[in-house]
Motif scaffolding. Sequence first.
Motif, PDB file in Angstrom:
ATOM      1  N   ASP A 128      17.815  12.772 -22.461  1.00  0.00           N
ATOM      2  CA  ASP A 128      17.060  13.331 -23.535  1.00  0.00           C
ATOM      3  C   ASP A 128      16.963  15.118 -22.820  1.00  0.00           C
ATOM      4  O   ASP A 128      17.414  15.266 -21.775  1.00  0.00           O
ATOM      5  N   SER A 129      16.062  15.682 -23.736  1.00  0.00           N
ATOM      6  CA  SER A 129      15.840  17.248 -23.436  1.00  0.00           C
ATOM      7  C   SER A 129      15.058  17.421 -22.183  1.00  0.00           C
ATOM      8  O   SER A 129      14.618  18.267 -21.956  1.00  0.00           O
ATOM      9  N   THR A 130      14.447  16.299 -21.460  1.00  0.00           N
ATOM     10  CA  THR A 130      13.586  16.337 -20.568  1.00  0.00           C
ATOM     11  C   THR A 130      14.246  17.469 -19.433  1.00  0.00           C
ATOM     12  O   THR A 130      15.349  17.246 -19.040  1.00  0.00           O
ATOM     13  N   ASP A 131      13.507  18.239 -18.970  1.00  0.00           N
ATOM     14  CA  ASP A 131      13.795  19.191 -18.025  1.00  0.00           C
ATOM     15  C   ASP A 131      14.065  18.869 -16.570  1.00  0.00           C
ATOM     16  O   ASP A 131      12.700  18.481 -16.133  1.00  0.00           O
ATOM     17  N   LEU A 132      14.950  18.811 -16.129  1.00  0.00           N
ATOM     18  CA  LEU A 132      14.956  18.359 -14.658  1.00  0.00           C
ATOM     19  C   LEU A 132      15.408  19.583 -13.626  1.00  0.00           C
ATOM     20  O   LEU A 132      15.548  18.975 -12.534  1.00  0.00           O
ATOM     21  N   THR A 133      14.991  20.642 -13.867  1.00  0.00           N
ATOM     22  CA  THR A 133      14.983  21.835 -12.793  1.00  0.00           C
ATOM     23  C   THR A 133      14.278  21.546 -11.792  1.00  0.00           C
ATOM     24  O   THR A 133      14.552  22.343 -10.787  1.00  0.00           O
ATOM     25  N   HIS A 134      13.215  21.090 -11.802  1.00  0.00           N
ATOM     26  CA  HIS A 134      12.225  20.890 -10.925  1.00  0.00           C
ATOM     27  C   HIS A 134      12.362  19.594 -10.050  1.00  0.00           C
ATOM     28  O   HIS A 134      11.621  19.562  -8.991  1.00  0.00           O
ATOM     29  N   GLU A 135      13.442  18.969 -10.234  1.00  0.00           N
ATOM     30  CA  GLU A 135      13.714  17.764  -9.492  1.00  0.00           C
ATOM     31  C   GLU A 135      14.759  17.957  -8.572  1.00  0.00           C
ATOM     32  O   GLU A 135      15.682  18.648  -8.594  1.00  0.00           O
ATOM     33  N   ARG A 136      14.438  17.425  -7.178  1.00  0.00           N
ATOM     34  CA  ARG A 136      15.542  17.397  -6.119  1.00  0.00           C
ATOM     35  C   ARG A 136      15.443  16.094  -5.387  1.00  0.00           C
ATOM     36  O   ARG A 136      14.590  15.519  -5.167  1.00  0.00           O
ATOM     37  N   VAL A 137      16.636  15.638  -5.443  1.00  0.00           N
ATOM     38  CA  VAL A 137      16.973  14.194  -5.346  1.00  0.00           C
ATOM     39  C   VAL A 137      17.487  14.150  -3.758  1.00  0.00           C
ATOM     40  O   VAL A 137      18.352  14.778  -3.522  1.00  0.00           O
ATOM     41  N   THR A 138      16.892  13.303  -2.715  1.00  0.00           N
ATOM     42  CA  THR A 138      17.675  12.895  -1.386  1.00  0.00           C
ATOM     43  C   THR A 138      18.467  11.785  -1.806  1.00  0.00           C
ATOM     44  O   THR A 138      17.873  10.618  -1.876  1.00  0.00           O
ATOM     45  N   VAL A 139      19.796  11.960  -1.386  1.00  0.00           N
ATOM     46  CA  VAL A 139      20.810  10.817  -1.468  1.00  0.00           C
ATOM     47  C   VAL A 139      20.822  10.180   0.023  1.00  0.00           C
ATOM     48  O   VAL A 139      21.102  10.757   0.983  1.00  0.00           O
ATOM     49  N   VAL A 140      20.292   9.120   0.403  1.00  0.00           N
ATOM     50  CA  VAL A 140      20.415   8.292   1.507  1.00  0.00           C
ATOM     51  C   VAL A 140      21.467   7.129   1.625  1.00  0.00           C
ATOM     52  O   VAL A 140      21.297   6.161   0.807  1.00  0.00           O
ATOM     53  N   ILE A 172      24.075  14.405   8.966  1.00  0.00           N
ATOM     54  CA  ILE A 172      24.267  13.333   9.294  1.00  0.00           C
ATOM     55  C   ILE A 172      23.528  13.091  10.550  1.00  0.00           C
ATOM     56  O   ILE A 172      23.162  13.757  11.270  1.00  0.00           O
ATOM     57  N   VAL A 173      23.009  11.858  10.440  1.00  0.00           N
ATOM     58  CA  VAL A 173      22.110  11.283  11.296  1.00  0.00           C
ATOM     59  C   VAL A 173      22.877  10.133  12.051  1.00  0.00           C
ATOM     60  O   VAL A 173      23.310   9.212  11.494  1.00  0.00           O
ATOM     61  N   ARG A 174      22.950  10.230  13.518  1.00  0.00           N
ATOM     62  CA  ARG A 174      23.583   9.372  14.111  1.00  0.00           C
ATOM     63  C   ARG A 174      22.555   8.288  14.982  1.00  0.00           C
ATOM     64  O   ARG A 174      21.879   9.011  15.968  1.00  0.00           O
ATOM     65  N   ALA A 175      22.362   7.354  14.407  1.00  0.00           N
ATOM     66  CA  ALA A 175      21.388   6.269  15.156  1.00  0.00           C
ATOM     67  C   ALA A 175      21.802   5.743  16.245  1.00  0.00           C
ATOM     68  O   ALA A 175      23.181   5.686  16.876  1.00  0.00           O
ATOM     69  N   GLN A 176      21.054   5.577  17.434  1.00  0.00           N
ATOM     70  CA  GLN A 176      21.325   5.413  18.694  1.00  0.00           C
ATOM     71  C   GLN A 176      21.561   3.733  18.603  1.00  0.00           C
ATOM     72  O   GLN A 176      22.324   3.280  19.684  1.00  0.00           O
ATOM     73  N   ARG A 177      21.204   3.102  17.839  1.00  0.00           N
ATOM     74  CA  ARG A 177      21.373   1.449  17.718  1.00  0.00           C
ATOM     75  C   ARG A 177      21.577   1.039  16.345  1.00  0.00           C
ATOM     76  O   ARG A 177      21.454   1.753  15.411  1.00  0.00           O
ATOM     77  N   ASN A 178      22.223  -0.179  16.111  1.00  0.00           N
ATOM     78  CA  ASN A 178      22.537  -0.540  14.744  1.00  0.00           C
ATOM     79  C   ASN A 178      21.162  -1.436  14.600  1.00  0.00           C
ATOM     80  O   ASN A 178      20.945  -2.582  14.760  1.00  0.00           O
ATOM     81  N   GLY A 179      20.253  -0.792  13.915  1.00  0.00           N
ATOM     82  CA  GLY A 179      18.672  -1.039  13.688  1.00  0.00           C
ATOM     83  C   GLY A 179      18.684  -1.992  12.307  1.00  0.00           C
ATOM     84  O   GLY A 179      17.635  -2.403  11.879  1.00  0.00           O
ATOM     85  N   GLY A 180      19.810  -1.952  11.471  1.00  0.00           N
ATOM     86  CA  GLY A 180      19.606  -2.750  10.344  1.00  0.00           C
ATOM     87  C   GLY A 180      19.768  -1.619   8.957  1.00  0.00           C
ATOM     88  O   GLY A 180      19.485  -0.366   9.224  1.00  0.00           O
ATOM     89  N   TYR A 181      19.612  -2.262   7.827  1.00  0.00           N
ATOM     90  CA  TYR A 181      19.627  -1.557   6.653  1.00  0.00           C
ATOM     91  C   TYR A 181      18.200  -0.473   6.501  1.00  0.00           C
ATOM     92  O   TYR A 181      18.382   0.432   6.343  1.00  0.00           O
ATOM     93  N   GLY A 184      17.108   7.981   7.438  1.00  0.00           N
ATOM     94  CA  GLY A 184      17.547   9.230   6.485  1.00  0.00           C
ATOM     95  C   GLY A 184      16.473   9.850   5.784  1.00  0.00           C
ATOM     96  O   GLY A 184      16.458  11.097   5.523  1.00  0.00           O
ATOM     97  N   VAL A 185      15.468   9.086   5.459  1.00  0.00           N
ATOM     98  CA  VAL A 185      14.324   9.674   4.364  1.00  0.00           C
ATOM     99  C   VAL A 185      13.385  10.802   5.433  1.00  0.00           C
ATOM    100  O   VAL A 185      12.931  11.852   5.439  1.00  0.00           O
ATOM    101  N   ALA A 186      13.411  10.157   6.966  1.00  0.00           N
ATOM    102  CA  ALA A 186      12.701  11.188   7.804  1.00  0.00           C
ATOM    103  C   ALA A 186      13.658  12.485   8.051  1.00  0.00           C
ATOM    104  O   ALA A 186      12.681  13.236   8.291  1.00  0.00           O
ATOM    105  N   ALA A 187      14.759  12.591   7.718  1.00  0.00           N
ATOM    106  CA  ALA A 187      15.473  13.650   8.136  1.00  0.00           C
ATOM    107  C   ALA A 187      15.705  14.617   6.802  1.00  0.00           C
ATOM    108  O   ALA A 187      16.274  15.559   6.917  1.00  0.00           O
TER     109      ALA A 187
END
Length: 334
Positions: free
Chosen positions: A20-32, A84-93, A100-103
């Motif tokens: 719809d006509s909702t203004d999304l100009t102030h939205e910013r999405v982090t894709v992780v 790009i975040v390179r984890a030092q171990r496979n810590g799970g999903y 990702g959110v922390a970065a």
Amino acid sequence: MTPEQAAHQAWRVEAGSPPDSTDLTHERVTVVVVMYNSGPLLADFVTSLEEGLAGVEFELVAVDNASPDDSAEIMETIAPSATIVRAQRNGGYAAGINLGVAAAGPHTAILVVNSDVRLGRNCVAQLLTRLRRPGVGIAVPRLVDGEGQVIDSMRREPSVFRAFCDAIIGAERAGRRALGEVITDRRQYEQEQTTDWAEGSTQLISAECWRVCGPWDESFFLYSEETEYDLRARDLGFSTIFVPSAGAIHLEGGSGISDTLWSLQVVNRVRFYRRRHGRLATVMFWLATFVRESTRAALGRQNSRAAARALMTPRYLRATAGPGSVRSKEGQEE
């Protein structure tokens, strides 16, 4: 035309009408996106972001959970502006999502998405408009698999009654009669509605919901982490809304999983239930789960046989699964 191409083409035609006509100009999405042996999936994933996030400002944060392949290098090549975040171990999903959110930079919402998801046209814009409604903290799209079939992605809160219904009459029948945990009535997937929780491959979470609820629970290496997060959000006043006008393809959403992964999924369901309920209820939930898996094992299902054995092994129920338990590329994706 491959099944992936056919499904993607179908969504280009059918799904994701302009919001719809909702203004999304102030939205910013982090894709992780959390990567683990994800190299072959990344080119198409990145390509789909442009269409799926049309009209929305976004940043891409790709977390490599110590992949043995060159996922991080591939992502650097095809998405040079990504973090790009390179984890030092496979810590799970869940651990990968939290890294990702922390970065991430400033954002109004976080899109948690698998590398085997292809976003439909205007998917995220549709989800964002719903996040603006009072009390909504998480918005999820209608998912189809690589063959274009709707995925039963909505869930009811786990309960002893629902677990026994699933065990006795089967998850498909129980779901259609509103008795089971999985919502399997396909008519429900044509209606916008709240759901107790939803599968974790594609979830848009408001920044306010994340701030109040905190990060995902890393004690679940894989499976049940989205259950825990969505129900925790609900407990704190943030509902999850299913938006059928927002579409996405989950390529592996309809595929089977290995014996090890199925056992992990089954055991983590019991572990999660124990977190929220007392001893007697947990014993009954375990019993219902064991009945289901042992019955299906008797019918010849190898993965249920493995799960029944795991349910009888106390150390599996106590321990948090680690990377030694999951060796396929599925280990980082819902």
